[in-house]
Design an enzyme around this catalytic site. Structure first.
Site, mmCIF file in Angstrom:
data_model
loop_
_atom_site.group_PDB
_atom_site.id
_atom_site.type_symbol
_atom_site.label_atom_id
_atom_site.label_comp_id
_atom_site.label_asym_id
_atom_site.label_seq_id
_atom_site.Cartn_x
_atom_site.Cartn_y
_atom_site.Cartn_z
ATOM 1 N N ARG A 288 0.798 -1.230 0.000
ATOM 2 C CA ARG A 288 0.000 0.000 0.000
ATOM 3 C C ARG A 288 0.824 1.270 0.000
ATOM 4 N NH1 ARG A 288 -2.841 -3.658 1.635
ATOM 5 N NH2 ARG A 288 -0.935 -4.173 2.688
ATOM 6 N N THR A 289 1.778 1.358 0.919
ATOM 7 C CA THR A 289 2.456 2.645 1.083
ATOM 8 C C THR A 289 3.221 3.001 -0.193
ATOM 9 O OG1 THR A 289 2.601 2.210 3.429
ATOM 10 C CG2 THR A 289 3.979 3.973 2.588
ATOM 11 N N HIS B 12 5.180 6.299 11.500
ATOM 12 C CA HIS B 12 4.658 6.128 10.138
ATOM 13 C C HIS B 12 3.667 7.269 9.866
ATOM 14 C CE1 HIS B 12 3.380 4.416 6.471
ATOM 15 N NE2 HIS B 12 3.168 3.166 6.835
HETATM 16 C C1 NCD Z 1 1.774 -0.808 8.235
HETATM 17 C C2 NCD Z 1 3.274 -0.613 8.352
HETATM 18 O O1 NCD Z 1 4.018 -0.835 7.406
HETATM 19 O O2 NCD Z 1 3.677 -0.206 9.438
HETATM 20 N N1 NCD Z 1 1.358 -1.000 6.926
HETATM 21 C C3 NCD Z 1 1.128 0.078 6.129
HETATM 22 O O3 NCD Z 1 1.974 0.896 5.892
HETATM 23 N N2 NCD Z 1 -0.102 0.215 5.648
HETATM 24 C C4 NCD Z 1 1.246 -1.808 9.179
HETATM 25 C C5 NCD Z 1 1.798 -3.198 9.162
HETATM 26 O O4 NCD Z 1 2.707 -3.525 8.404
HETATM 27 O O5 NCD Z 1 1.287 -3.993 9.945
#
Ligand code: NCD
Length: 306
Positions: free
Chosen positions: A51-52, A129
């Site tokens: 996603r990111t 994050h």
């Molecule tokens: C999260 C992360 O990478 O911290 N995911 C994200 O960026 N959507 C959460 C996770 O990995 O559990």
């Protein structure tokens, strides 16, 4: 030149403004489609992501810009021993803005000290994050119509969950927020966040290990994955990974207008029978991530639209 390393790098007013721009992007997509023409975003991902990274790349593409980068440390010169400082110095010659994810806490901060272009922390170890937090705030705002006066439960891995740490920091600056921390003893929120964020800002909070007990009180439930990659012992991970599993049956006692968030990826902490429930917001949340990152790229590149 501004970077975004910690969510507190942005004032509450700036966050509200970013969310307003994201809303405008959602409502007027065409207005933004060429605005970053000729600009380049570099995604430097030293740790896995779906996603990111892809939402950052999609965000830049939908602004008319281009993207370059790598998605694993193995395919970068880090595998030859290059430092984060050197990699960043070099990449900032090629790109106008950098999004970096790294397993080491503080790596994006170091990068920002050596970069000649803005650096965005896309997740650093078990620390922070901030862009997930912007995503979470936009989702809560769209669901509840406000960012104040609600009770939010954080459930799962509160020790290593960087999205939890950043969202708690962000919410500590809004009013009337009550926080319920739901975790096994081993995965409790780090004490520095309790003392430096919750206690310092007089945020009402309770800690419990029972999701069932507190579920009826919640307006927002923020579920998280047990962060396997941060455990030193696989045995301990296996013992704790199934601590909480949200099911449709358990939701019977929850509020009608509960919003269920999860940064994703999910493993098994939300059973798929919850996906059809109107209270499940996590896929919408992933979509919001693209819009808010579009708003952030514009802000850091100092591009304004009338
Ligand atoms: C999260 C992360 O990478 O911290 N995911 C994200 O960026 N959507 C959460 C996770 O990995 O559990």
């Amino acid at each position: 030149m501004r970077s975004l390393i910690n969510i507190l790098d942005l004032t509450v007013e700036e966050i509200d403004e970013l969310l307003a721009v994201a809303e405008d992007i959602i409502a007027n997509r065409n207005k933004y489609s060429e605005i970053c023409h000729g600009k380049k975003l570099a995604t430097l991902f030293f740790e896995p992501s779906t996603r990111t990274r892809l939402s950052f790349e999609a965000a830049m593409m939908e602004l008319g810009g281009n993207v370059l980068g790598f998605s694993e440390a193995q395919s970068s010169s880090a595998s030859k021993g290059e430092t984060v400082a050197d990699t960043t110095r070099v990449v900032s010659c090629y790109a106008d803005i950098i999004a970096m994810r790294h397993p080491k806490e503080g790596a994006p901060l170091v990068a920002s000290m050596y970069s000649s272009v803005p650096v965005i922390n896309a997740g650093d170890g078990g620390h922070n994050h901030p862009t997930q937090t912007l995503t979470d705030l936009l989702t809560i705002k769209r669901k509840k119509g406000k960012l104040s006066d609600f009770t939010i439960g954080f459930c799962g891995d509160l020790k290593f969950g960087r999205t939890v740490h950043s969202l708690i920091q962000a919410l500590s600056r809004y009013t009337g927020i009550k926080i319920v921390l739901i975790s096994p003893d081993e995965l409790k929120l780090p004490s520095y966040i309790k003392s430096d964020v919750l206690k310092k800002n007089n945020i009402e909070y309770v800690q419990t290990d029972s999701l069932e007990k507190v579920l009826p009180d919640l307006d927002v439930l923020y579920m998280t994955r047990v962060q396997k990659e941060r455990f030193l012992s696989e045995e301990e991970y296996i013992r704790l990974r199934d601590s909480y599993i949200l099911t449709k049956a358990k939701l019977k006692n929850a509020k009608e207008d509960l919003s269920i968030l999860h940064p994703l990826p999910r493993v098994n902490e939300i059973s798929t029978d919850v996906d059809e429930d109107s209270r499940a917001c996590y896929f919408e949340q992933a979509l919001n991530g693209k819009f808010v990152r579009m708003a952030l790229i514009l802000k850091l590149l100092e591009i304004t639209v009338d």
